[in-house]
Design an enzyme around this catalytic site. Structure first.
Site, PDB file in Angstrom:
ATOM      1  N   ASN A   1      39.171  18.369  15.865  1.00  0.00           N
ATOM      2  CA  ASN A   1      38.754  16.976  16.071  1.00  0.00           C
ATOM      3  C   ASN A   1      39.611  16.118  15.141  1.00  0.00           C
ATOM      4  O   ASN A   1      39.371  16.081  13.937  1.00  0.00           O
ATOM      5  CB  ASN A   1      37.258  16.848  15.737  1.00  0.00           C
ATOM      6  CG  ASN A   1      36.785  15.405  15.825  1.00  0.00           C
ATOM      7  OD1 ASN A   1      37.519  14.517  16.290  1.00  0.00           O
ATOM      8  ND2 ASN A   1      35.557  15.167  15.383  1.00  0.00           N
TER       9      ASN A   1
ATOM     10  N   LYS B   1      39.764  13.032  14.991  1.00  0.00           N
ATOM     11  CA  LYS B   1      39.090  11.771  14.645  1.00  0.00           C
ATOM     12  C   LYS B   1      40.082  10.601  14.811  1.00  0.00           C
ATOM     13  O   LYS B   1      40.932  10.637  15.708  1.00  0.00           O
ATOM     14  CB  LYS B   1      38.484  11.857  13.237  1.00  0.00           C
ATOM     15  CG  LYS B   1      37.601  13.110  13.093  1.00  0.00           C
ATOM     16  CD  LYS B   1      36.762  13.145  11.853  1.00  0.00           C
ATOM     17  CE  LYS B   1      35.934  14.427  11.827  1.00  0.00           C
ATOM     18  NZ  LYS B   1      35.036  14.505  10.677  1.00  0.00           N
TER      19      LYS B   1
ATOM     20  N   GLY C   1      33.786  16.683   5.813  1.00  0.00           N
ATOM     21  CA  GLY C   1      34.765  15.980   4.981  1.00  0.00           C
ATOM     22  C   GLY C   1      34.464  16.011   3.495  1.00  0.00           C
ATOM     23  O   GLY C   1      35.075  15.272   2.724  1.00  0.00           O
TER      24      GLY C   1
ATOM     25  N   SER D   1      33.940  21.056   6.928  1.00  0.00           N
ATOM     26  CA  SER D   1      34.820  21.596   5.883  1.00  0.00           C
ATOM     27  C   SER D   1      35.256  23.031   6.146  1.00  0.00           C
ATOM     28  O   SER D   1      35.379  23.838   5.217  1.00  0.00           O
ATOM     29  CB  SER D   1      34.167  21.475   4.503  1.00  0.00           C
ATOM     30  OG  SER D   1      33.969  20.100   4.184  1.00  0.00           O
TER      31      SER D   1
HETATM   32  P1  13P Z   1      35.926  18.295   8.389  1.00  0.00           P
HETATM   33  O1  13P Z   1      36.446  19.637   8.875  1.00  0.00           O
HETATM   34  O2  13P Z   1      36.986  17.358   7.968  1.00  0.00           O
HETATM   35  O3  13P Z   1      34.821  18.472   7.405  1.00  0.00           O
HETATM   36  O4  13P Z   1      35.243  17.600   9.692  1.00  0.00           O
HETATM   37  C1  13P Z   1      34.354  18.311  10.446  1.00  0.00           C
HETATM   38  C2  13P Z   1      34.048  17.550  11.665  1.00  0.00           C
HETATM   39  O5  13P Z   1      33.369  16.525  11.614  1.00  0.00           O
HETATM   40  C3  13P Z   1      34.592  18.035  12.936  1.00  0.00           C
HETATM   41  O6  13P Z   1      34.025  17.372  14.019  1.00  0.00           O
END
Ligand code: 13P
Length: 253
Positions: free
Chosen positions: A9, A11, A175, A215
């Site tokens: 993802n 984002k 995150g 994470s």
């Molecule tokens: P991180 O791997 O950056 O913690 O994000 C996880 C997430 O929200 C995936 O959709």
């Protein structure tokens, strides 16, 4: 046997040159090395078509990060599930905690979006997960159960493994560098599995993949991917670095 799905993802990250290069490099590695898992990338919307071209023929799948419930119409800024499919997507992430928090998305809206995904032939990845306060208060399973009951489609998906995925992402792990312990993950995934079987019957409920997210990194992936009922990962930050994302895929048993 459920094949693991390693989903990236991205984002709201990535401009054209870097995004296309990242996707193309992953595609090249998949063609050269036939990985032991399915790879999926979910870039921001402006990159969907170029990433579709970059991964064509590699086996890497493409997904959107959200969709509207309607097919088309006066919805400024939104994309329909049909538009995602038209751009080359096979998947769409729905009900991510960032959308639940930033855009006030309710579980019932997520359920309507899951119906839209099904209508367009997309596999919905429906996200659930508790906040830190909910976990501290001992309410994690209760919160997750109500999200599952209210967000997932009412009727059983047709081809279970192919048309619905659930992602457990504890909000406090996203995150932050914190991850749930393998025993907490096992407890939550086991609970989600029981609910899926209750909702859709044994065959379908047992075939749906349940991803862990929050994470996930090369250093913790092997331990997490070895937990029962963990059928892959939904990866944020580490999906933006080819070596890390690839290493997470390689850690699948
Ligand atoms: P991180 O791997 O950056 O913690 O994000 C996880 C997430 O929200 C995936 O959709």
């Amino acid at each position: 046997m459920r094949r693991k799905l390693i989903a990236g993802n991205w984002k709201m990250n990535g401009l054209r040159a870097g995004g296309i290069a990242l996707a193309g490099d992953l595609a090249g590695k998949c063609k050269a090395e036939a990985p032991n898992c399915d790879f999926l990338v979910c870039p921001p919307a402006h990159l969907l078509i170029s990433v579709a071209e970059a991964i064509a023929g590699s086996g890497v799948a493409l997904g959107g990060q959200d969709c509207h419930t309607a097919v088309s119409g006066a919805h400024t800024g939104d994309l329909s599930a049909e538009m995602l499919a038209d751009a080359g997507c096979g998947f769409v992430i729905l009900g991510h905690s960032e959308r639940r928090a930033d855009h006030g998305e309710s579980s019932s809206l997520v359920r309507s979006k899951a119906a839209a995904a099904k209508r367009a032939g997309l596999t919905a990845i429906v996200c659930v997960g508790e906040t830190a306060d909910e976990r501290k208060a001992g309410r994690a399973l209760e919160v997750i159960e109500s999200q599952v009951r209210e967000s997932l489609p009412e009727t059983a998906p047709e081809a279970a493994e192919a048309s619905l995925v659930v992602a457990y992402e504890p909000v406090w792990a996203i995150g932050t560098g914190l991850t749930a312990t393998p025993s907490d993950v096992a407890e939550v995934h086991g609970h989600i599995r029981k609910l899926l079987i209750e909702l859709y019957g044994n065959d379908t409920g047992s075939a749906i993949r349940i991803l862990y997210g929050g994470s996930v990194k090369p250093g913790n992936a092997a331990e997490l991917m070895a937990v029962g009922d963990v059928d892959g990962a939904l990866v944020g930050g580490a999906s933006l670095k080819l070596e890390d994302f690839w290493a997470i895929g390689r850690s699948c048993p």
